[in-house]
Design a protein around this motif. Structure first.
Motif, PDB file in Angstrom:
ATOM      1  N   PHE A  76      -4.043 -19.590  77.433  1.00 57.08           N
ATOM      2  CA  PHE A  76      -3.690 -21.071  77.646  1.00 57.08           C
ATOM      3  C   PHE A  76      -4.664 -21.477  78.830  1.00 57.08           C
ATOM      4  CE2 PHE A  76       0.856 -19.736  76.193  1.00 57.08           C
ATOM      5  CZ  PHE A  76       0.538 -20.912  75.234  1.00 57.08           C
TER       6      PHE A  76
ATOM      7  N   THR B 139      -7.536 -23.261  78.664  1.00 55.23           N
ATOM      8  CA  THR B 139      -7.755 -24.704  78.471  1.00 55.23           C
ATOM      9  C   THR B 139      -6.676 -25.755  79.132  1.00 55.23           C
ATOM     10  OG1 THR B 139      -9.082 -24.273  76.524  1.00 55.23           O
ATOM     11  CG2 THR B 139      -8.539 -26.609  76.808  1.00 55.23           C
ATOM     12  N   GLU B 140      -5.484 -25.364  78.575  1.00 59.68           N
ATOM     13  CA  GLU B 140      -4.440 -26.075  79.221  1.00 59.68           C
ATOM     14  C   GLU B 140      -4.078 -25.972  80.736  1.00 59.68           C
ATOM     15  OE1 GLU B 140      -4.157 -24.377  76.489  1.00 59.68           O
ATOM     16  OE2 GLU B 140      -3.225 -24.913  74.926  1.00 59.68           O
ATOM     17  N   ILE B 141      -4.220 -24.803  81.278  1.00 61.80           N
ATOM     18  CA  ILE B 141      -4.028 -24.666  82.534  1.00 61.80           C
ATOM     19  C   ILE B 141      -5.164 -25.572  83.258  1.00 61.80           C
ATOM     20  CG2 ILE B 141      -4.268 -22.985  84.261  1.00 61.80           C
ATOM     21  CD1 ILE B 141      -3.282 -20.811  82.444  1.00 61.80           C
TER      22      ILE B 141
ATOM     23  N   ARG C  16      -6.531 -28.173  82.315  1.00 61.88           N
ATOM     24  CA  ARG C  16      -6.162 -29.615  82.136  1.00 61.88           C
ATOM     25  C   ARG C  16      -5.159 -30.108  83.090  1.00 61.88           C
ATOM     26  NH1 ARG C  16      -6.303 -29.236  76.348  1.00 61.88           N
ATOM     27  NH2 ARG C  16      -3.904 -29.562  76.665  1.00 61.88           N
ATOM     28  N   MET C  17      -3.925 -28.999  83.075  1.00 64.59           N
ATOM     29  CA  MET C  17      -3.069 -29.454  83.916  1.00 64.59           C
ATOM     30  C   MET C  17      -3.326 -29.479  85.300  1.00 64.59           C
ATOM     31  SD  MET C  17       0.343 -27.830  82.142  1.00 64.59           S
ATOM     32  CE  MET C  17      -0.100 -26.198  82.057  1.00 64.59           C
TER      33      MET C  17
ATOM     34  N   ASP D 277      -0.598 -34.320  80.742  1.00 66.35           N
ATOM     35  CA  ASP D 277      -0.807 -33.161  81.420  1.00 66.35           C
ATOM     36  C   ASP D 277      -0.436 -33.029  82.756  1.00 66.35           C
ATOM     37  OD1 ASP D 277      -2.244 -31.815  79.277  1.00 66.35           O
ATOM     38  OD2 ASP D 277      -3.693 -33.247  79.534  1.00 66.35           O
TER      39      ASP D 277
ATOM     40  N   ASP E 261       8.095 -32.415  71.501  1.00 66.32           N
ATOM     41  CA  ASP E 261       7.069 -31.630  71.890  1.00 66.32           C
ATOM     42  C   ASP E 261       7.491 -31.255  73.252  1.00 66.32           C
ATOM     43  OD1 ASP E 261       6.168 -33.426  73.249  1.00 66.32           O
ATOM     44  OD2 ASP E 261       4.390 -33.836  71.863  1.00 66.32           O
ATOM     45  N   GLU E 262       6.548 -30.096  73.987  1.00 68.98           N
ATOM     46  CA  GLU E 262       6.740 -29.819  75.457  1.00 68.98           C
ATOM     47  C   GLU E 262       6.439 -30.937  76.538  1.00 68.98           C
ATOM     48  OE1 GLU E 262       2.680 -28.067  74.021  1.00 68.98           O
ATOM     49  OE2 GLU E 262       4.434 -28.434  72.952  1.00 68.98           O
ATOM     50  N   TYR E 263       5.434 -31.863  75.778  1.00 69.83           N
ATOM     51  CA  TYR E 263       4.983 -32.705  76.760  1.00 69.83           C
ATOM     52  C   TYR E 263       6.185 -33.897  76.886  1.00 69.83           C
ATOM     53  CZ  TYR E 263       0.533 -31.171  76.289  1.00 69.83           C
ATOM     54  OH  TYR E 263      -0.731 -30.387  76.440  1.00 69.83           O
TER      55      TYR E 263
ATOM     56  N   ARG F 165       6.076 -22.750  73.811  1.00 74.03           N
ATOM     57  CA  ARG F 165       4.872 -22.927  74.750  1.00 74.03           C
ATOM     58  C   ARG F 165       5.298 -23.344  75.988  1.00 74.03           C
ATOM     59  NH1 ARG F 165      -0.299 -24.473  72.782  1.00 74.03           N
ATOM     60  NH2 ARG F 165      -0.384 -25.952  74.499  1.00 74.03           N
TER      61      ARG F 165
ATOM     62  N   LEU G 131       4.004 -20.910  79.152  1.00 74.34           N
ATOM     63  CA  LEU G 131       3.469 -21.345  80.302  1.00 74.34           C
ATOM     64  C   LEU G 131       4.351 -21.474  81.731  1.00 74.34           C
ATOM     65  CD1 LEU G 131       2.245 -24.708  78.605  1.00 74.34           C
ATOM     66  CD2 LEU G 131       0.628 -23.018  79.680  1.00 74.34           C
TER      67      LEU G 131
END
Length: 270
Positions: free
Chosen positions: A59, A61-63, A65-66, A83, A145-147, A191, A195
């Protein structure tokens, strides 16, 4: 530790940390079933480090961004960025573990003193929380979704995660269950769970490392390095294939596995 023992335990940790079948339960049961002594705290730390590196790499890329979004939100005081909102919800979901982790850790240490007692506990939690996972997967709306996770959702998932220190519960299993109960899709619940593992394993690993330093036991660095490497590789592949296929296969195979495993354990210790 024998080489085959290191490989077996590292493989077990790598494949069970992110599947909803309980890594802690399997790490306790594996040496009991194969006649090994319970592995050292240092080895547990090393294989958890391997799985932590795997989820962070997967993860990455997601990390990035967050982290950038969360830092930005502290200046703008806004959670409009998805994010940033997800990052704050993950931090909020970690709070129950911070507050309840030490008392529950004492319970775990008590259970580990009695092989028969812990086997009964693992059997009960494996079956019981397996049934809860089946119910959540069968009855969940699976539309979010998770968002879309908000603060109440995050606290529910975090509270459920806190009890996962009891062997057999499964950290990923109970948090995925909570996500499904809140209406997340299987992939989104998974997901969010994966995370959430990052700060959770970081904190648990830090506490275990402190205990390890205080104990000052002799360290087999080769065994620790091999265990970490194997658990890293297996965990990375597990995350990849689980997320790729979970919407198609549902949670049923893991529920059936939990029922069978719990029944076998109960039969062996009865």
């Amino acid at each position: 530790m024998e080489t085959i023992q290191i490989l077996l335990l590292a493989f077990v940790q790598g494949i069970t940390e992110f599947l909803p079948i309980s890594s802690s339960g399997h790490l306790v049961l594996t040496p009991l079933l194969f006649g090994y002594e319970l592995q050292s705290l240092a080895f547990d730390v090393s294989v958890h480090l391997g799985t932590l590196l795997a989820v962070m790499l997967y993860f990455r890329t997601e990390i990035v961004r967050m982290v950038a979004a969360v830092l930005g939100s502290t200046r703008t005081r806004s959670l409009e960025n998805p994010d940033a909102r997800l990052g704050w919800m993950l931090l909020l979901a970690t709070l129950p573990v911070v507050l309840l982790g030490l008392p529950l850790k004492s319970l775990l240490e008590y259970l580990r003193q009695d092989d028969t007692l812990i086997a009964f506990v693992i059997s009960g939690t494996t079956i019981g929380f397996g049934a809860l996972l089946w119910w959540a997967d069968w009855g969940g709306k699976r539309a979010r979704d998770e968002y879309s996770v908000h603060w109440r959702d995050a606290l529910v998932v975090g509270l459920m995660q806190a009890i996962a220190i009891i062997p057999g519960t499964s950290r990923s299993g109970i948090t995925i269950t909570a996500g499904l109960m809140l209406g997340l899709t299987r992939r989104a619940a998974s997901r969010f769970s994966f995370l959430l593992a990052i700060p959770t394993i970081l904190m648990a690993g830090a506490l275990e490392t402190l205990d390890l330093l205080e104990a000052q036991d002799p360290t087999d660095w080769l065994a620790l390095g091999l265990g970490a490497a194997i658990s890293f590789a297996v965990a990375y592949l597990t995350i990849h294939f689980f997320l790729r296929f979970i919407e198609r296969i549902s949670m049923l195979p893991f529920v059936i596995y939990r029922f069978l495993l719990g029944g076998v354990i109960l039969f062996l210790v009865w």
